[in-house]
Design a protein around this motif. Structure first.
Motif, PDB file in Angstrom:
ATOM      1  N   TYR A  12      -2.506  14.418 -15.202  1.00  0.00           N
ATOM      2  CA  TYR A  12      -3.130  13.905 -16.421  1.00  0.00           C
ATOM      3  C   TYR A  12      -3.062  12.385 -16.408  1.00  0.00           C
ATOM      4  CZ  TYR A  12       1.563  13.007 -18.223  1.00  0.00           C
ATOM      5  OH  TYR A  12       2.833  12.531 -18.397  1.00  0.00           O
ATOM      6  N   GLU A  27       2.076  14.179 -14.102  1.00  0.00           N
ATOM      7  CA  GLU A  27       1.791  15.586 -13.814  1.00  0.00           C
ATOM      8  C   GLU A  27       2.597  16.442 -14.771  1.00  0.00           C
ATOM      9  OE1 GLU A  27       4.191  17.858 -12.216  1.00  0.00           O
ATOM     10  OE2 GLU A  27       5.696  16.298 -12.315  1.00  0.00           O
ATOM     11  N   THR A  40      -3.221  18.305 -21.352  1.00  0.00           N
ATOM     12  CA  THR A  40      -3.176  16.844 -21.390  1.00  0.00           C
ATOM     13  C   THR A  40      -2.827  16.306 -22.773  1.00  0.00           C
ATOM     14  OG1 THR A  40      -4.759  16.664 -19.586  1.00  0.00           O
ATOM     15  CG2 THR A  40      -4.561  14.748 -21.033  1.00  0.00           C
ATOM     16  N   GLU A  41      -3.509  16.764 -23.794  1.00  0.00           N
ATOM     17  CA  GLU A  41      -3.293  16.236 -25.149  1.00  0.00           C
ATOM     18  C   GLU A  41      -1.870  16.500 -25.636  1.00  0.00           C
ATOM     19  OE1 GLU A  41      -6.099  15.686 -27.854  1.00  0.00           O
ATOM     20  OE2 GLU A  41      -7.583  15.234 -26.322  1.00  0.00           O
ATOM     21  N   ARG A  69       0.871  16.868 -23.729  1.00  0.00           N
ATOM     22  CA  ARG A  69       1.792  15.991 -22.999  1.00  0.00           C
ATOM     23  C   ARG A  69       1.670  14.553 -23.496  1.00  0.00           C
ATOM     24  NH1 ARG A  69       5.775  13.998 -22.087  1.00  0.00           N
ATOM     25  NH2 ARG A  69       6.541  13.264 -20.081  1.00  0.00           N
ATOM     26  N   TYR A  70       0.451  14.116 -23.783  1.00  0.00           N
ATOM     27  CA  TYR A  70       0.229  12.767 -24.316  1.00  0.00           C
ATOM     28  C   TYR A  70       0.963  12.604 -25.648  1.00  0.00           C
ATOM     29  CZ  TYR A  70      -2.266   8.439 -25.376  1.00  0.00           C
ATOM     30  OH  TYR A  70      -2.571   7.129 -25.661  1.00  0.00           O
ATOM     31  N   PRO A  86      -5.591   9.680 -24.429  1.00  0.00           N
ATOM     32  CA  PRO A  86      -5.486  10.472 -23.197  1.00  0.00           C
ATOM     33  C   PRO A  86      -6.819  10.480 -22.456  1.00  0.00           C
ATOM     34  CG  PRO A  86      -5.569  11.914 -25.112  1.00  0.00           C
ATOM     35  CD  PRO A  86      -5.556  10.499 -25.626  1.00  0.00           C
ATOM     36  N   GLU A 133      -8.827  13.037 -20.105  1.00  0.00           N
ATOM     37  CA  GLU A 133      -8.847  14.409 -19.600  1.00  0.00           C
ATOM     38  C   GLU A 133      -9.334  14.399 -18.157  1.00  0.00           C
ATOM     39  OE1 GLU A 133      -7.992  17.814 -18.944  1.00  0.00           O
ATOM     40  OE2 GLU A 133      -7.737  17.401 -21.069  1.00  0.00           O
ATOM     41  N   SER A 153      -8.285  17.296 -15.948  1.00  0.00           N
ATOM     42  CA  SER A 153      -8.107  18.620 -15.358  1.00  0.00           C
ATOM     43  C   SER A 153      -9.108  19.677 -15.800  1.00  0.00           C
ATOM     44  CB  SER A 153      -6.703  19.124 -15.644  1.00  0.00           C
ATOM     45  OG  SER A 153      -6.514  19.282 -17.027  1.00  0.00           O
ATOM     46  N   ALA A 206      -6.781  17.036  -9.942  1.00  0.00           N
ATOM     47  CA  ALA A 206      -6.102  17.110 -11.237  1.00  0.00           C
ATOM     48  C   ALA A 206      -6.097  18.511 -11.840  1.00  0.00           C
ATOM     49  CB  ALA A 206      -6.756  16.136 -12.213  1.00  0.00           C
ATOM     50  N   GLU A 211      -0.561  13.864  -7.922  1.00  0.00           N
ATOM     51  CA  GLU A 211      -0.434  12.717  -8.830  1.00  0.00           C
ATOM     52  C   GLU A 211      -0.573  11.411  -8.044  1.00  0.00           C
ATOM     53  OE1 GLU A 211       3.116  10.467 -11.299  1.00  0.00           O
ATOM     54  OE2 GLU A 211       3.281  12.632 -11.027  1.00  0.00           O
TER      55      GLU A 211
END
Length: 141
Positions: free
Chosen positions: A21, A58, A63-64, A66-67, A88, A90, A92, A113, A124
Motif C-alpha cells: 500500500y 505492506e 489500504t484505508e 492500514r492508513y 492513501p 490505492e 492493490s 501490490a 514493497e
C-alpha cells in the motif's frame, strides 16, 4: 482414508495474502529538518525536485484501514503518515490514482501490490524502486 489424508503427508502451511500500500505525503519542504535528511538519505541519487513524496508499506489489511492505523499512531514507527500524510493511494485493487504515471507503470505497480502470498517485503521494495525510478521520493517502515 481419502487421498491426502494419510499419515506422513505434510500439511502445507498457508501464507496469508498481503498487499503493498502507499500514502501520499506532503511536499518535502514541510518536513522537519531531521525527517527531510532521512528522506534525502533514503533517496540518494534521486531527483532534486521530486514529483511527490510517497510512503510505501505492506500489510494484510485493506489500504484505508492500514492508513487509518497510521493516523492513530498504531504500529507506526517513524510516524511518516501521522506527521505528513495527505491521503492513501490505492495500489492493490485498481491502478494507482497518481498524476504523471503512465498506464503501463500503474499496471506494473498493481501487479506487485495486489493480494498475493509471495514475499510482501520484496514486493514493497520493488514498488518503492518503481516510484523512485518515476521521480518520486519514497519512505517506508
Amino acid at each position: 482414508m481419502g487421498i491426502g489424508q494419510g499419515e506422513g503427508m505434510a500439511k502445507r502451511k498457508s501464507t496469508p495474502q498481503r498487499i503493498v500500500y502507499a500514502g501520499l505525503l506532503m511536499p518535502l519542504k514541510h518536513f522537519t529538518p531531521a525527517d527531510k535528511k532521512r528522506v534525502l538519505r533514503a533517496n540518494e541519487g534521486g531527483k532534486k525536485s521530486p514529483k511527490q513524496v510517497i510512503y510505501v508499506g505492506e500489510t494484510g489489511l485493506p489500504t484505508e484501514e492500514r492508513y487509518l492505523q497510521h493516523l492513530l499512531k498504531y504500529k507506526s514507527q517513524r510516524g511518516w503518515i501521522y506527521k505528513y500524510g495527505i491521503r492513501p493511494i490505492e495500489l492493490s485493487t485498481r491502478l494507482a490514482d497518481l498524476d504523471g504515471l503512465k498506464p503501463s507503470v500503474k499496471k506494473e505497480i498493481y501487479m506487485l501490490a495486489r493480494p498475493l502470498r509471495t514475499d510482501s517485503k520484496e514486493r514493497e521494495a520493488a514498488v518503492a524502486a518503481i516510484f523512485r525510478r518515476e521521480g518520486f521520493y519514497v519512505v517506508s517502515a
